[in-house]
Design a protein around this motif. Structure first.
Motif, PDB file in Angstrom:
ATOM      1  N   HIS A 292       8.571 -37.584  16.879  1.00 20.29           N
ATOM      2  CA  HIS A 292       8.243 -38.809  17.616  1.00 20.29           C
ATOM      3  C   HIS A 292       9.172 -39.954  17.204  1.00 20.29           C
ATOM      4  N   ALA A 293       9.451 -40.066  15.916  1.00 18.85           N
ATOM      5  CA  ALA A 293      10.344 -41.133  15.454  1.00 18.85           C
ATOM      6  C   ALA A 293      11.742 -40.961  16.022  1.00 18.85           C
ATOM      7  N   LEU A 294      12.256 -39.739  16.014  1.00 19.54           N
ATOM      8  CA  LEU A 294      13.588 -39.483  16.555  1.00 19.54           C
ATOM      9  C   LEU A 294      13.606 -39.688  18.062  1.00 19.54           C
ATOM     10  N   ALA A 295      12.555 -39.289  18.754  1.00 14.77           N
ATOM     11  CA  ALA A 295      12.489 -39.499  20.205  1.00 14.77           C
ATOM     12  C   ALA A 295      12.539 -40.985  20.535  1.00 14.77           C
ATOM     13  N   ARG A 296      11.925 -41.801  19.679  1.00 16.07           N
ATOM     14  CA  ARG A 296      11.973 -43.248  19.888  1.00 16.07           C
ATOM     15  C   ARG A 296      13.404 -43.772  19.777  1.00 16.07           C
ATOM     16  N   VAL A 297      14.146 -43.253  18.815  1.00 17.53           N
ATOM     17  CA  VAL A 297      15.549 -43.656  18.664  1.00 17.53           C
ATOM     18  C   VAL A 297      16.345 -43.266  19.901  1.00 17.53           C
ATOM     19  N   LEU A 298      16.086 -42.098  20.443  1.00 17.91           N
ATOM     20  CA  LEU A 298      16.800 -41.657  21.641  1.00 17.91           C
ATOM     21  C   LEU A 298      16.496 -42.566  22.825  1.00 17.91           C
ATOM     22  N   ARG A 299      15.254 -43.020  22.934  1.00 17.49           N
ATOM     23  CA  ARG A 299      14.921 -43.942  24.024  1.00 17.49           C
ATOM     24  C   ARG A 299      15.562 -45.314  23.820  1.00 17.49           C
ATOM     25  N   GLU A 300      15.662 -45.749  22.569  1.00 18.31           N
ATOM     26  CA  GLU A 300      16.262 -47.064  22.297  1.00 18.31           C
ATOM     27  C   GLU A 300      17.779 -47.016  22.447  1.00 18.31           C
TER      28      GLU A 300
ATOM     29  N   LEU B 274       9.890 -37.212  28.380  1.00 11.76           N
ATOM     30  CA  LEU B 274       8.573 -37.126  29.010  1.00 11.76           C
ATOM     31  C   LEU B 274       8.022 -38.518  29.309  1.00 11.76           C
ATOM     32  N   ARG B 275       7.739 -38.779  30.544  1.00  8.46           N
ATOM     33  CA  ARG B 275       7.238 -40.103  30.921  1.00  8.46           C
ATOM     34  C   ARG B 275       5.895 -40.416  30.276  1.00  8.46           C
TER      35      ARG B 275
ATOM     36  N   PRO C 262      11.598 -43.445  29.438  1.00  7.50           N
ATOM     37  CA  PRO C 262      12.068 -42.081  29.159  1.00  7.50           C
ATOM     38  C   PRO C 262      13.585 -41.985  29.253  1.00  7.50           C
ATOM     39  N   HIS C 263      14.153 -41.087  28.466  1.00  6.75           N
ATOM     40  CA  HIS C 263      15.607 -40.905  28.481  1.00  6.75           C
ATOM     41  C   HIS C 263      15.926 -39.431  28.305  1.00  6.75           C
ATOM     42  N   ARG C 264      16.817 -38.934  29.155  1.00  8.26           N
ATOM     43  CA  ARG C 264      17.262 -37.543  29.072  1.00  8.26           C
ATOM     44  C   ARG C 264      18.737 -37.525  28.668  1.00  8.26           C
ATOM     45  N   VAL C 265      19.039 -36.921  27.536  1.00  4.77           N
ATOM     46  CA  VAL C 265      20.417 -36.789  27.067  1.00  4.77           C
ATOM     47  C   VAL C 265      21.150 -35.797  27.961  1.00  4.77           C
ATOM     48  N   SER C 266      22.379 -36.140  28.341  1.00  6.65           N
ATOM     49  CA  SER C 266      23.126 -35.305  29.282  1.00  6.65           C
ATOM     50  C   SER C 266      23.722 -34.065  28.628  1.00  6.65           C
ATOM     51  N   ARG C 267      24.125 -34.175  27.360  1.00  6.83           N
ATOM     52  CA  ARG C 267      24.822 -33.071  26.706  1.00  6.83           C
ATOM     53  C   ARG C 267      24.469 -33.035  25.230  1.00  6.83           C
TER      54      ARG C 267
END
Length: 250
Positions: free
Chosen positions: A109-117, A151-152, A160-165
């Motif tokens: 969850h913490a890492l997912a937050r970084v990806l969204r930020e 995931l919304r 939400p953010h989806r990494v392309s590669r």
């Protein structure tokens, strides 16, 4: 007594600490289980991207507090010095326990937050076949975080953010490289960024990775990959998914 929900306040409260630069949309983000892993595994590519004006970042997952050499404070200062050499737009610290990096709900969850930020387009992670358990554990942690960030309805905050590669970098083992980056023009700064972590690469031999010979050993790998690409030095990555290429750009 009512059952506990999956998303507890503790999971929602974990976040990354900024150690250098400012949080901003990033083009590439490299995950490092410990301070210095990003420089060793992907430093030349990060330097090339930064010189091209791309905002690139590094996120340390742990402070390396259980390492034989260097205190967490010393290693944090070394990360800042290396960030300047790499030209990073942002560097952060997640603060997960060194030696215990794996796929946990709190860490994901913490890492997912970084990806969204940070909203990186490309995420660079350690290879899952690495001999170091923190490196292979970081791969699996990243995979769950990538899923959650997109995931919304995930209880994370932000959009939400989806990494392309996703690219895997070489650590303490071989990889099936299918992406090579010419880093011959940045080798001086690449070496300087690694040597900025002086607590790890000065003094005696501690392990296969903590040794004064780390630059020499890694340079040999880069020369090997460069031979395959018909350049002097190349950094190697593995993509687990097929790469879509625009043929006009060949």
């Amino acid at each position: 007594m009512p059952p506990r929900t999956r998303h507890t306040p503790i999971l929602r409260g974990m976040t990354a600490e900024t150690t250098f630069g400012t949080t901003r949309p990033l083009d590439w983000l490299c995950l490092a289980p410990h301070p210095d892993d990003a420089e060793i595994g992907a430093g030349g590519t990060l330097i090339r991207l930064a010189r091209a004006g791309r905002p690139v970042g590094v996120l340390e997952l742990s402070r390396g507090e259980r390492g034989t050499q260097g205190t967490p404070g010393e290693r944090a200062a070394e990360c800042v010095a290396a960030a300047r050499i790499l030209g990073l737009a942002w560097r952060g610290q997640l603060g997960l326990p060194d030696g215990e990096l794996t796929d946990t709900p709190g860490g994901a969850h913490a890492l997912a937050r970084v990806l969204r930020e940070g909203r990186p387009r490309v995420l660079v992670v350690p290879h899952h076949k690495d001999r170091h358990p923190d490196h292979s554990g970081s791969y699996h942690l990243a995979r769950r975080a990538l899923h959650l960030a997109a995931l919304r309805k995930a209880d994370l905050g932000g959009e939400p953010h989806r990494v392309s590669r996703v690219l895997l970098y070489q650590g303490n083992g071989d990889i099936a490289a299918n992406v090579l980056v010419d880093v011959g023009a940045v080798m001086t700064d690449w070496e300087a960024a690694i040597r900025a972590h002086a607590s790890q690469f000065a003094g005696g031999h501690v392990s296969e990775t903590v040794t004064p010979e780390v630059v020499e050993r890694r340079r040999a790998r880069l020369m090997y990959w460069g031979t395959l690409a018909r350049v002097r030095y190349a950094e190697a990555f593995e993509s687990e998914e097929p790469l879509l290429i625009e043929p006009e750009g060949w």
